[in-house]
Design a protein around this motif. Sequence first.
Motif, PDB file in Angstrom:
ATOM      1  N   ASN A   1       0.805  -1.220   0.000  1.00 32.44           N
ATOM      2  CA  ASN A   1       0.000   0.000   0.000  1.00 32.44           C
ATOM      3  C   ASN A   1       0.836   1.266   0.000  1.00 32.44           C
ATOM      4  O   ASN A   1       1.896   1.312   0.635  1.00 32.44           O
ATOM      5  CB  ASN A   1      -0.890   0.032   1.251  1.00 32.44           C
ATOM      6  CG  ASN A   1      -2.171  -0.758   1.074  1.00 32.44           C
ATOM      7  OD1 ASN A   1      -2.659  -0.906  -0.036  1.00 32.44           O
ATOM      8  ND2 ASN A   1      -2.707  -1.255   2.183  1.00 32.44           N
TER       9      ASN A   1
ATOM     10  N   ARG B   1      -5.450  -1.072  -0.459  1.00 33.18           N
ATOM     11  CA  ARG B   1      -6.273  -2.242  -0.168  1.00 33.18           C
ATOM     12  C   ARG B   1      -6.165  -2.650   1.294  1.00 33.18           C
ATOM     13  O   ARG B   1      -5.156  -2.467   1.951  1.00 33.18           O
ATOM     14  CB  ARG B   1      -5.941  -3.405  -1.100  1.00 33.18           C
ATOM     15  CG  ARG B   1      -4.522  -3.643  -1.410  1.00 33.18           C
ATOM     16  CD  ARG B   1      -3.824  -4.680  -0.622  1.00 33.18           C
ATOM     17  NE  ARG B   1      -4.214  -6.042  -0.849  1.00 33.18           N
ATOM     18  CZ  ARG B   1      -4.999  -6.732  -0.028  1.00 33.18           C
ATOM     19  NH1 ARG B   1      -5.541  -6.188   1.025  1.00 33.18           N
ATOM     20  NH2 ARG B   1      -5.206  -8.005  -0.228  1.00 33.18           N
TER      21      ARG B   1
ATOM     22  N   PHE C   1     -11.916  -8.828   0.552  1.00 37.87           N
ATOM     23  CA  PHE C   1     -10.907  -7.948  -0.037  1.00 37.87           C
ATOM     24  C   PHE C   1     -11.537  -6.583  -0.260  1.00 37.87           C
ATOM     25  O   PHE C   1     -12.621  -6.483  -0.848  1.00 37.87           O
ATOM     26  CB  PHE C   1     -10.442  -8.568  -1.362  1.00 37.87           C
ATOM     27  CG  PHE C   1      -9.583  -7.669  -2.209  1.00 37.87           C
ATOM     28  CD1 PHE C   1      -8.203  -7.752  -2.162  1.00 37.87           C
ATOM     29  CD2 PHE C   1     -10.174  -6.754  -3.085  1.00 37.87           C
ATOM     30  CE1 PHE C   1      -7.421  -6.935  -2.966  1.00 37.87           C
ATOM     31  CE2 PHE C   1      -9.386  -5.927  -3.887  1.00 37.87           C
ATOM     32  CZ  PHE C   1      -8.006  -6.016  -3.818  1.00 37.87           C
TER      33      PHE C   1
ATOM     34  N   SER D   1     -10.748  -2.660  -1.627  1.00 37.60           N
ATOM     35  CA  SER D   1      -9.784  -1.821  -2.341  1.00 37.60           C
ATOM     36  C   SER D   1     -10.347  -0.426  -2.547  1.00 37.60           C
ATOM     37  O   SER D   1     -11.435  -0.262  -3.084  1.00 37.60           O
ATOM     38  CB  SER D   1      -9.472  -2.458  -3.699  1.00 37.60           C
ATOM     39  OG  SER D   1      -8.703  -1.551  -4.474  1.00 37.60           O
TER      40      SER D   1
ATOM     41  N   PHE E   1      -8.315   0.018 -10.660  1.00 34.63           N
ATOM     42  CA  PHE E   1      -8.485  -1.345 -10.165  1.00 34.63           C
ATOM     43  C   PHE E   1      -8.654  -2.373 -11.273  1.00 34.63           C
ATOM     44  O   PHE E   1      -8.089  -3.468 -11.220  1.00 34.63           O
ATOM     45  CB  PHE E   1      -9.691  -1.413  -9.217  1.00 34.63           C
ATOM     46  CG  PHE E   1      -9.869  -2.778  -8.608  1.00 34.63           C
ATOM     47  CD1 PHE E   1      -9.022  -3.221  -7.604  1.00 34.63           C
ATOM     48  CD2 PHE E   1     -10.856  -3.640  -9.061  1.00 34.63           C
ATOM     49  CE1 PHE E   1      -9.155  -4.488  -7.062  1.00 34.63           C
ATOM     50  CE2 PHE E   1     -11.001  -4.909  -8.520  1.00 34.63           C
ATOM     51  CZ  PHE E   1     -10.148  -5.330  -7.521  1.00 34.63           C
TER      52      PHE E   1
END
Lengths: 391, 391
Positions: free
Chosen positions: A214, A318, A337, A339, A348
């Motif tokens: 990240n 994320r 998950f 994001s 994405f």
Amino acid sequence: MTGRPSRRQLFGVAGAAAVGAAAGGAIVAVDNEAPQQPPVRAISPYGEHQPAIAGPTPEHAELVALNLLPETDKAALGRLMRLWSDDIVALADGRPAPGDSTPELAVANVALTTTVGLGPRVFELTGHKPPGLDDLPVMRHDRLEPAWSGGDLLVMVGADDAVSVVHAVRRLVADAKPFATPLWRQTGFWNSTGADGRPVTGRNLFGQVDGTGNPAVGTPDFDHTVWSSDGPEWFRRGTTLVVRRIRMNLDAWDELTRSEQERAVGRTLSTGAPLTGSAEHDELDLQARDADGRLVIAENSHARLSHHSVNDGRRIFRKGLNYVQDNGPTRESGLIFLSHQADVAGQFLPLLARLDAADALNDWTTTIGSAVFALPPGFQADSWLAHELLS
Amino acid sequence: MTGRPSRRQLFGVAGAAAVGAAAGGAIVAVDNEAPQQPPVRAISPYGEHQPAIAGPTPEHAELVALNLLPETDKAALGRLMRLWSDDIVALADGRPAPGDSTPELAVANVALTTTVGLGPRVFELTGHKPPGLDDLPVMRHDRLEPAWSGGDLLVMVGADDAVSVVHAVRRLVADAKPFATPLWRQTGFWNSTGADGRPVTGRNLFGQVDGTGNPAVGTPDFDHTVWSSDGPEWFRRGTTLVVRRIRMNLDAWDELTRSEQERAVGRTLSTGAPLTGSAEHDELDLQARDADGRLVIAENSHARLSHHSVNDGRRIFRKGLNYVQDNGPTRESGLIFLSHQADVAGQFLPLLARLDAADALNDWTTTIGSAVFALPPGFQADSWLAHELLS
């Protein structure tokens, strides 16, 4: 009940200590008999952005997607957002929201945050859709189930305490009843605290350190990645959220050797360091080869394929929440998950397509749910969520 | 990631502070830059009794019931207990158990405990059944589902951290695979820390303070209530556990006025105090009448019917875990009711029958699962669980 204090009981002591520390490494007297300072674990519901987005992954979180009722028009959606904004302020403060039937379950100092999102279909009512905010195309490896996909609204509550999460979600869903009906609910958990009490990235249920790549919160890279700066005016300082429910086949993963697992990930399991480095945050050396001339971080490894340098510099921010889902005696495990990116289609989707095409982890993971939401910017005390869109 | 520390990050500071405090209210220097003392949150797996029983309700817990495979005889069960005892020691210590495929998920300082129980059918193999250890008769209000009932073995893991619970349970269930197969799993959560960091009794999802009537840990009353002192030799210092999965109809409960709710419970919702008192632990006045001559603590109130004075002085030591169970967009809520007593038939059953016959709360609660287990005494470093029964 016994002499052993709980984390939050210890934390009561720590509250006072932390206040002292914040004042410059002060000396703090600790006395078990004296009244303790209440710890300060409230997160302001106000701000430029919705507050949970740039914050740490909560220990517990629940996401609920809702679909608008046919009669909910733009004005009604505005009424719901005003109602939710009031709820959010009360809940963040540990106060019962108006009409709360179990007011005693509202407790302060559990770092409770609420995040609200608008799904693509909402913009058929309102116009001004953020560009690129569309349901993701179905990927080759996806096995999407309607039970975990789509939704017009998202409400996500995170906190240090699971009871508080359940209580807050119940209030928010109850207040939405005249406007929207739940479509799916997902509950997850994360541990971002090491054994020594320091913050860590946290691990998914494969045991992988998950989230190392990240951009660092507060950097220009982070701001550029996450916050919308073009598109419709109302959406500036907002972001988008992709929610993917990823089932993980723990039993099959376990049958691999550790070096097979590490080759699939491209990182060392014990530390999360890239296979070309020694510490978690070491930069990947994507050119390095071993004595046999093979790439150390393999062509199809997750770390390589998800690295921004092979994605035209496009990044995402994320997070993940571990989940377990029991079906009688059997258990499914996986990752919710999450994001964040300013632009789903631009940031994405290319990454997702690349991972779907080649990621080694596809052999042990299956995405069974998918949803996208626009997260409006934050609001201030004299305002409410998405008022610029819905006024 | 941000400046806001998590509970356990604060708790890292608190670890050092608590050590100081334990040494007699000492002065502790807190410096955010200096390395922090690792907090001490490990609970010894050894002892006279299994350690979780008299401890506080964990923030997270999972219970798994298993049925023995047909080929599992007494000797095989002994092998499983040796294996589990090794696992329990490693997990309590934050070390991976032997054969752990995700060793990085074993973390220290999360107050992890494991409790093991033996269901009634086990004693057909071993003999020496604790008297009164039989499946409970089906009560008039019960709507038992096989999915949540019975079981030959119980393993219950509690901790401060949900990831650690999931990891530990996975290891224990995997090691049991040659011997036993899962029958049901139940996951729950509890908050026994007040907003000021002090220990509290905790609340169920009706908002009731739940567990006030327990005998205090460490008193003769507690010891007499919980620990077996007669019956078979191997079971001395053991106890029994009743697990009842109680579905709660939150929506119907919400339709009551607060005074109707409080009359059903016999206690004030805000404080948990009996309706005849002002503080949670005030003794009930079961004779008190209001101006109209009605009993203040009603004839059918839960507090009266569950009070030991109306149960021939028989007590239990009960805990609870809140649960939620999602079925797509709908949610079921309830309580995993846990009751410890030396003798199920002698202490718990009369109370259960009395509550089933008349408890006002029966209108909003339905028991959908029921199981009973004998919890062997604790073990020491040179021994293993239930060795006196299985050697």
